[in-house]
Scaffold this active site. Structure first.
Site, PDB file in Angstrom:
ATOM      1  N   PRO A 214       0.825  -1.360   0.056  1.00 22.20           N
ATOM      2  CA  PRO A 214      -0.172   0.224   0.029  1.00 22.20           C
ATOM      3  C   PRO A 214       0.850   1.309   0.035  1.00 22.20           C
ATOM      4  O   PRO A 214       0.320   2.329  -0.479  1.00 22.20           O
ATOM      5  CB  PRO A 214      -0.831   0.039   1.149  1.00 22.20           C
ATOM      6  CG  PRO A 214      -0.932  -1.513   1.607  1.00 22.20           C
ATOM      7  CD  PRO A 214       0.370  -2.247   1.019  1.00 22.20           C
ATOM      8  N   GLU A 232       2.941  -0.746   5.994  1.00 19.50           N
ATOM      9  CA  GLU A 232       2.420  -0.227   7.052  1.00 19.50           C
ATOM     10  C   GLU A 232       2.162   1.198   7.288  1.00 19.50           C
ATOM     11  O   GLU A 232       2.846   2.116   6.992  1.00 19.50           O
ATOM     12  CB  GLU A 232       3.486  -0.450   8.309  1.00 19.50           C
ATOM     13  CG  GLU A 232       2.929  -0.138   9.712  1.00 19.50           C
ATOM     14  CD  GLU A 232       3.737  -0.707  10.767  1.00 19.50           C
ATOM     15  OE1 GLU A 232       3.275  -0.249  12.003  1.00 19.50           O
ATOM     16  OE2 GLU A 232       4.641  -1.392  10.685  1.00 19.50           O
ATOM     17  N   LYS A 250       2.029  -5.646  14.210  1.00 17.47           N
ATOM     18  CA  LYS A 250       2.860  -6.621  15.205  1.00 17.47           C
ATOM     19  C   LYS A 250       2.227  -7.941  15.079  1.00 17.47           C
ATOM     20  O   LYS A 250       1.002  -8.244  15.057  1.00 17.47           O
ATOM     21  CB  LYS A 250       2.682  -6.058  16.630  1.00 17.47           C
ATOM     22  CG  LYS A 250       3.558  -5.258  17.269  1.00 17.47           C
ATOM     23  CD  LYS A 250       5.188  -5.733  16.695  1.00 17.47           C
ATOM     24  CE  LYS A 250       6.190  -4.662  16.904  1.00 17.47           C
ATOM     25  NZ  LYS A 250       7.308  -4.972  15.919  1.00 17.47           N
TER      26      LYS A 250
END
Length: 432
Positions: A214, A232, A250
């Site tokens: 992304p 992220e 995570k």
């Protein structure tokens, strides 16, 4: 007052346009995979204003408040600048990246993957100047040609330290956790090497783009270049709705070409008490960070432990949101939360002190690359899956890292294996 002019154009792949601009000063490609987490891509070159600053603890992102630095501004903040308050000053070393680099682009192409349209956007002091800038951006499409990935671009890919050094570092952090010093720390390994003669960093970006994330990015800055394929989101901030959103990652498992094995890895991750606990610690940390910039009582966890799958790994991703306090802008949101909690640990300052014991300076890796778009919305990525390049003689040298979140029951060998899974796509892009 800044005037905006937009020309609507037919769809063309952003990577193809970026290839035609890749050798120009300030060449920029913020490349999205077009999925739900990254609907738009951006391409530009030749910024009209560049600011390179040292970040101060009092107002680390003050440069964003300067006149004219509120639209089509791209910024890179290094991890080490954000960690300085916890780790203290150190002597500058050759090759250190600047704390904060900002570049303002008066013309930019915006690619809406969902609507399949391209907007050539120009900004200027009046409509005529903005129109000229928009026409310049539209002209970049003429040179569009989809690049073809060539042979392996790097001459080598060498770990800075042996595997055993990382295993020992993890064991030390586990012992520190047992002693009550902290709850979690993200400890990384580093690799370095050089590109072959005549090879440009953009060629590495092309190879990574085959498995686009992304928040992919290529940015040329003088004698430096950044290549990122980050999945992220650090945070977004919408000045109109006042919404702040962060999506910490995570928990990781490797992908597998066998569909049954791949599904088993994903199911194992979703069921893992260790990975969920690791994720929850960072969610709590990010709730605390957001509360420094958000209206009291507005911080909430909207999604917890969601599975997201990428080219080489599965991840657990959570979503934390808040409503910005009155008077808070992008500079204040970044200052309240940087560096990202998912790549530091908890408690945050103590985790950064422990990281400094075991690592050399990280540079851009695990810092943030961010964009203030033409509506002044902030989108900032966490610079994982990222390579920093710098000129060395006539060629390019690179450094990249991968880390793992260490908690009380971490197994050093398993954490070593996690770093290998995370660096796999970058290793293939460079020497595969």
């Amino acid at each position: 007052m800044t005037v905006r002019v937009t020309r609507t154009l037919d769809w063309v792949e952003p990577l193809a346009v970026a290839a035609g601009l890749a050798d120009r000063e300030g060449a920029l490609c913020l490349l999205s995979d077009g999925g739900p987490n990254g609907r738009r891509s951006y391409v530009a070159c030749k910024p009209d204003q560049v600011v390179v600053e040292r970040m101060t603890p009092e107002r680390p992102f003050a440069a964003l408040d300067a006149e004219g630095m509120n639209r089509f501004v791209v910024g890179l903040a290094t991890y080490d600048a954000g960690a300085r308050a916890a780790t203290g000053e150190r002597e500058a070393a050759p090759g250190d990246w600047p704390d904060l680099t900002l570049a303002r682009y008066p013309a930019m192409l915006v690619f809406d993957h969902e609507m399949r349209v391209v907007s050539a956007v120009g900004l200027g002091a009046d409509e005529a100047a903005a129109g000229v800038a928009a026409d310049r951006a539209a002209g970049w499409i003429v040179g569009a040609a989809m690049p073809v990935a060539g042979a392996s671009p790097a001459a080598g890919f060498e770990a800075e330290r042996p595997d055993g050094a990382y295993v020992d570092a993890v064991a030390d952090v586990v012992a520190r956790i047992a002693g009550g010093e902290l709850f979690q720390a993200n400890i990384a390994r580093a690799w370095r090497g050089k590109l072959k003669d005549g090879v440009d960093p953009f060629e590495v970006f092309v190879r990574l783009a085959a498995g686009a994330a992304p928040y992919g990015a290529f940015w040329r800055m003088g004698e430096r270049a950044l290549v990122s394929n980050s999945p992220e989101l650090f945070l977004t901030f919408d000045p109109e709705s006042r919404r702040i959103e962060t999506r910490p990652i995570k928990g990781t498992r490797p992908r597998n070409t066998d569909a049954r094995v791949d599904a088993a890895h994903a199911a194992e991750l979703v069921a893992s008490a260790k990975d969920r606990a690791e994720n929850l610690m960072i969610v709590d940390l990010m709730r605390n960070d957001l509360s420094r910039a958000a209206r009291p009582g507005s911080v909430a966890v909207e999604r917890l432990f969601a599975l997201e799958s990428f080219a080489t790994v599965h991840h657990l991703v959570s979503t934390v949101t808040g409503e910005a306090e009155a008077g808070v802008g992008p500079a204040e949101v970044l200052a309240a939360t940087f560096p990202p909690g998912s790549i530091t640990g908890a408690p945050k300052h103590q985790a950064m002190r422990v990281i400094a014991v075991h690592e050399e300076p990280r540079g851009p890796w695990c810092g943030s690359l961010f964009l203030l778009d033409d509506d002044e919305r902030l989108t900032a990525s966490v610079l994982i899956r990222t390579i920093g390049f710098h000129r060395e003689g006539e060629g390019w040298a690179f450094r990249t890292l991968a880390g793992a979140g260490i908690v009380a029951d971490s197994d050093p060998a398993s954490e070593l294996a996690e770093t290998e899974a995370k660096i796999a796509a970058i290793r293939r892009a460079l020497v595969g």
